[in-house]
Design a protein around this motif. Structure first.
Motif, PDB file in Angstrom:
ATOM      1  N   ILE A  57     117.121  99.387   4.818  1.00 17.87           N
ATOM      2  CA  ILE A  57     116.515 100.221   3.773  1.00 17.87           C
ATOM      3  C   ILE A  57     117.512 100.345   2.633  1.00 17.87           C
ATOM      4  CG2 ILE A  57     115.073 101.593   5.332  1.00 17.87           C
ATOM      5  CD1 ILE A  57     117.302 103.716   5.241  1.00 17.87           C
ATOM      6  N   HIS A  61     116.848 105.792  -0.641  1.00 15.59           N
ATOM      7  CA  HIS A  61     115.599 105.062  -0.461  1.00 15.59           C
ATOM      8  C   HIS A  61     114.494 105.624  -1.361  1.00 15.59           C
ATOM      9  CE1 HIS A  61     113.910 108.224   2.269  1.00 15.59           C
ATOM     10  NE2 HIS A  61     115.179 108.426   2.510  1.00 15.59           N
ATOM     11  N   TYR A  62     114.904 106.458  -2.340  1.00 11.14           N
ATOM     12  CA  TYR A  62     113.971 107.041  -3.318  1.00 11.14           C
ATOM     13  C   TYR A  62     114.827 107.419  -4.526  1.00 11.14           C
ATOM     14  CZ  TYR A  62     116.136 111.165  -1.273  1.00 11.14           C
ATOM     15  OH  TYR A  62     117.058 112.062  -0.821  1.00 11.14           O
ATOM     16  N   ASP A  68     121.651 119.574  -9.726  1.00 10.95           N
ATOM     17  CA  ASP A  68     120.644 120.630  -9.638  1.00 10.95           C
ATOM     18  C   ASP A  68     120.071 120.815 -11.050  1.00 10.95           C
ATOM     19  OD1 ASP A  68     121.553 120.887  -7.063  1.00 10.95           O
ATOM     20  OD2 ASP A  68     122.534 122.834  -7.366  1.00 10.95           O
ATOM     21  N   TYR A  96     111.686 121.853 -10.798  1.00  9.98           N
ATOM     22  CA  TYR A  96     113.041 122.135 -10.343  1.00  9.98           C
ATOM     23  C   TYR A  96     113.396 121.234  -9.150  1.00  9.98           C
ATOM     24  CZ  TYR A  96     117.276 124.117  -8.680  1.00  9.98           C
ATOM     25  OH  TYR A  96     118.583 124.232  -8.280  1.00  9.98           O
ATOM     26  N   ASP A  98     116.876 120.219  -6.465  1.00 12.49           N
ATOM     27  CA  ASP A  98     118.268 120.325  -6.041  1.00 12.49           C
ATOM     28  C   ASP A  98     118.851 118.913  -5.971  1.00 12.49           C
ATOM     29  OD1 ASP A  98     118.933 123.043  -5.617  1.00 12.49           O
ATOM     30  OD2 ASP A  98     117.729 123.075  -3.771  1.00 12.49           O
ATOM     31  N   THR A  99     120.168 118.841  -6.011  1.00 13.21           N
ATOM     32  CA  THR A  99     120.840 117.553  -5.826  1.00 13.21           C
ATOM     33  C   THR A  99     120.328 116.905  -4.534  1.00 13.21           C
ATOM     34  OG1 THR A  99     122.805 118.451  -6.901  1.00 13.21           O
ATOM     35  CG2 THR A  99     123.105 116.461  -5.578  1.00 13.21           C
ATOM     36  N   GLY A 100     119.947 115.651  -4.617  1.00 11.80           N
ATOM     37  CA  GLY A 100     119.467 114.932  -3.428  1.00 11.80           C
ATOM     38  C   GLY A 100     117.965 114.947  -3.286  1.00 11.80           C
ATOM     39  N   PRO A 102     114.032 114.255  -4.054  1.00 17.81           N
ATOM     40  CA  PRO A 102     113.341 113.148  -4.717  1.00 17.81           C
ATOM     41  C   PRO A 102     112.725 113.629  -6.031  1.00 17.81           C
ATOM     42  CG  PRO A 102     112.018 113.988  -2.886  1.00 17.81           C
ATOM     43  CD  PRO A 102     113.310 114.754  -2.869  1.00 17.81           C
ATOM     44  N   ILE A 113     120.702 122.310 -14.739  1.00 14.93           N
ATOM     45  CA  ILE A 113     120.239 123.692 -14.813  1.00 14.93           C
ATOM     46  C   ILE A 113     120.937 124.465 -15.931  1.00 14.93           C
ATOM     47  CG2 ILE A 113     121.884 124.314 -12.953  1.00 14.93           C
ATOM     48  CD1 ILE A 113     118.563 125.954 -12.976  1.00 14.93           C
ATOM     49  N   VAL A 158     133.903 104.945  10.237  1.00 11.72           N
ATOM     50  CA  VAL A 158     133.004 104.948   9.067  1.00 11.72           C
ATOM     51  C   VAL A 158     131.965 103.829   9.124  1.00 11.72           C
ATOM     52  CG1 VAL A 158     134.594 106.149   7.498  1.00 11.72           C
ATOM     53  CG2 VAL A 158     134.657 103.653   7.637  1.00 11.72           C
ATOM     54  N   GLY A 161     128.679 105.032  10.435  1.00 15.63           N
ATOM     55  CA  GLY A 161     127.897 105.702   9.408  1.00 15.63           C
ATOM     56  C   GLY A 161     127.166 104.704   8.523  1.00 15.63           C
ATOM     57  N   ALA A 164     124.155 103.177  10.525  1.00 21.54           N
ATOM     58  CA  ALA A 164     123.049 104.125  10.672  1.00 21.54           C
ATOM     59  C   ALA A 164     122.433 104.442   9.315  1.00 21.54           C
ATOM     60  CB  ALA A 164     123.542 105.409  11.356  1.00 21.54           C
ATOM     61  N   GLY A 165     123.285 104.551   8.296  1.00 14.74           N
ATOM     62  CA  GLY A 165     122.805 104.919   6.963  1.00 14.74           C
ATOM     63  C   GLY A 165     121.904 103.863   6.347  1.00 14.74           C
ATOM     64  N   GLY A 167     119.718 102.175   8.031  1.00 18.16           N
ATOM     65  CA  GLY A 167     118.449 102.103   8.733  1.00 18.16           C
ATOM     66  C   GLY A 167     118.470 101.561  10.148  1.00 18.16           C
TER      67      GLY A 167
ATOM     68  N   PRO B 191     118.735 108.922  12.703  1.00 15.44           N
ATOM     69  CA  PRO B 191     118.480 107.500  12.450  1.00 15.44           C
ATOM     70  C   PRO B 191     117.254 107.039  13.230  1.00 15.44           C
ATOM     71  CG  PRO B 191     120.809 107.850  12.948  1.00 15.44           C
ATOM     72  CD  PRO B 191     120.101 109.150  13.216  1.00 15.44           C
ATOM     73  N   ILE B 201     119.185 110.323   6.093  1.00 16.79           N
ATOM     74  CA  ILE B 201     119.553 109.949   7.466  1.00 16.79           C
ATOM     75  C   ILE B 201     120.859 110.645   7.833  1.00 16.79           C
ATOM     76  CG2 ILE B 201     120.162 108.056   9.017  1.00 16.79           C
ATOM     77  CD1 ILE B 201     118.499 106.201   7.251  1.00 16.79           C
ATOM     78  N   TYR B 203     124.052 110.729   9.504  1.00 18.86           N
ATOM     79  CA  TYR B 203     125.005 109.863  10.206  1.00 18.86           C
ATOM     80  C   TYR B 203     126.430 110.379  10.109  1.00 18.86           C
ATOM     81  CZ  TYR B 203     125.510 107.826   5.510  1.00 18.86           C
ATOM     82  OH  TYR B 203     125.703 107.640   4.170  1.00 18.86           O
ATOM     83  N   VAL B 207     130.046 109.563  12.458  1.00 18.91           N
ATOM     84  CA  VAL B 207     131.377 109.214  11.945  1.00 18.91           C
ATOM     85  C   VAL B 207     132.405 110.246  12.426  1.00 18.91           C
ATOM     86  CG1 VAL B 207     132.765 108.908   9.864  1.00 18.91           C
ATOM     87  CG2 VAL B 207     130.416 108.020   9.951  1.00 18.91           C
ATOM     88  N   SER B 252     123.431 117.710   2.224  1.00 21.59           N
ATOM     89  CA  SER B 252     123.755 117.674   0.794  1.00 21.59           C
ATOM     90  C   SER B 252     122.977 118.733   0.015  1.00 21.59           C
ATOM     91  CB  SER B 252     123.456 116.292   0.230  1.00 21.59           C
ATOM     92  OG  SER B 252     122.073 116.070   0.245  1.00 21.59           O
TER      93      SER B 252
END
Lengths: 350, 350
Positions: A57, A61-62, A68, A96, A98-100, A102, A113, A158, A161, A164-165, A167, B191, B201, B203, B207, B252
């Protein structure tokens, strides 16, 4: 009796011994990395990748807010100035986040903000925002199908991570080589038993097994086999049937070493009996039923050195990683060293 | 809502944060190595000794032949020459021994087999032998009560041989620190589940747990706790009751980090909220019921760095070994780096 004990084939140079051994391995298709097995990422620390890891992925992924603030259409903000602010309707024109979070599908920028005057139904902005400002667009870190990790890579924390990160829940890693360690010698006793004169505590198998584990293999320690041809032969037959590599650790008595060579010659092929390295020369290399067998000398320093010289590079090959580089240091000799001509001599340094 | 989210205590310098943390640990007696536990030598690879290892027995533990030959009394050999050989009676004066065999109690030297003319009841010798020639006297390698390994030593394969060889079946090593890793954040998903926009995800816990294991600790990963004060509080209470260290990995989203600080403050003592290191500044340090708790930032690079900066030195202290030395390399900056004044900035290099 004492005459036949010390019959060695002539010691051969280390590179010649290694050549014979690897050629025999290559002939049976064993001088190459093992195939992979699928293990959960959570159990993969220290394992070696058997195939490249590709991103399944994208990450993110978006389209994600990087601050913020309010997700907006950049086009809606054109013309806003401090003297002529623009108002955007909450809902259709500004949401509105937040960080992260979509972005809504219609949005393509985020106004932080602190640059916004929020009202009950609108926000007031004093400057335009260009498209994709304060947005982490889909795939910014990684695009699906990109290479995440190459094959033959030893996994550190690491890396788990990263796998897994992108996908994956599992990763293809090399199977751990199974190594049998068979201690043999009538004079050997396990640690902890009361000692009589002549008894020797059997601890080489502990060291060899720990070396194997630290190099990425799985070791099975056999109980001590006395100097008995039939019992040693039976143990070796069982070990080659269930393991990738068999180490026979002859005790220090002269008989033990002889039994080892004879069992290897009778069950398979004795390739090398004696290598010109010191300490450690009575090394035996052979193949039984397409399985490599190493006769490891009984002297403890020789045993550990034989592990480093022969076992580590073989495990490294099977795991698909380069053999351990030996660090090079400058040292001063405190005594004259006269090595036998043609021998490779290993000295301990402080 | 958005106003109260970003309230941090002021970032404090790294050394000040570390001082507050270690002082709080020292006040509860936790800034010192853990006591030892007895483990079988066979399971001790990579563990750290909690006490010096002393030799229980000498090695060799008897006077041992260093050559294949005949054990004799040195005094019986005086006067032998090539022209006037001496005969020694087999049994009372000369006994065949292999290398490693114990000498009879009356013998104190070995004549190598190749210097002897054996007969049916006697051997003939052509030269005298001085006392202890060709003998490894009891304790030559190691004398009982001698130091074999110091405390606070990380055990490598050959150490296991040394410990077993000097008469031990077990060794005192530091207990492995138990570390709880609690991922929290409503946006986090494990995951392998199908992803919706906004899902992240989880992860970091993989780590952090792998870091803990690679540094000698034992990690327990909690399931993901959503942004719910009561559920996070319950998880942290359970974790501090059963672990030596608790890592809370805020997601996050802004909410996650706030919950973490509040739970620490409510259940115990919030020592630090924000450290002047980049990346990684929203680190939380606290104590709950005499257990250290670290709030680890959600940004993956920050999370791994927080492990290296705070978790590794703490585990090293508990295990009684020095913290990992960071290798120093020269690197060339490919862009201008402007670090905020007063911050320690960590950059990734290739």
């Amino acid at each position: 009796m004492s005459d036949q004990r010390k019959i060695y084939l002539e010691d051969i140079p280390l590179d010649e011994a290694w050549r014979r051994f690897t050629e025999a391995l290559a002939a049976t298709g064993l001088w190459r990395p093992f195939p992979g097995e699928d293990v959960p990422v959570v159990s993969a620390l220290g394992r070696v990748t058997a195939a490249p890891v590709w991103a399944r992925i994208s990450s993110p992924h978006y389209h994600a807010a990087a601050m913020d603030g309010y997700a907006v259409r950049a086009a809606d903000t054109i013309g806003a100035t401090e003297t002529a602010p623009l108002r955007l309707a909450l809902g259709p024109q500004a949401v509105y986040v937040d960080t992260g979070d979509p972005l809504p599908p219609w949005a393509n920028a985020v106004i932080p903000i602190e640059h916004v005057q929020p009202g009950p139904d609108t926000i007031e902005i004093m400057a335009p925002v260009p498209p994709w400002r304060n947005v982490r667009p889909m795939g910014e870190d990684m695009v699906a199908t990109e290479l995440v990790l190459p094959a033959n890579h030893t996994l550190v924390p690491v890396d788990l991570g990263a796998i897994a990160g992108c996908g994956h829940t599992h990763v293809q890693v090399r199977r751990r080589p199974r190594v049998a360690v068979i201690p043999t010698g009538t004079e050997l006793v396990p640690p902890g038993v009361p000692l009589r004169p002549g008894d020797i505590i059997e601890y080489n198998s502990l060291v060899l097994a720990a070396q194997v584990e630290s190099w990425g293999g799985q070791a099975t320690r056999w109980p001590i086999i006395p100097d008995d041809y039939d019992r040693l032969r039976a143990a070796v037959q069982e070990a080659v049937a269930t393991h990738d590599l068999v180490l026979i650790n002859a005790g220090s008595s002269a008989g033990s070493e002889d039994f080892t060579a004879r069992v290897v010659a009778d069950l398979g092929q004795l390739l090398v009996h004696g290598v010109a390295v010191r300490p450690g020369h009575p090394v035996i290399l052979g193949m039984i039923c397409s399985r490599p067998v190493i006769g490891v000398p009984g002297y403890p320093v020789s045993a550990a050195l034989t592990g480093e010289i022969f076992v580590e590079p073989l495990l490294a090959r099977w795991l698909g990683r380069p053999p351990q580089a030996r660090p090079t240091v400058q040292a001063t000799l405190t005594r004259k060293v006269l090595s036998p001509l043609g021998d490779d001599e290993y000295l301990r340094v402080t």
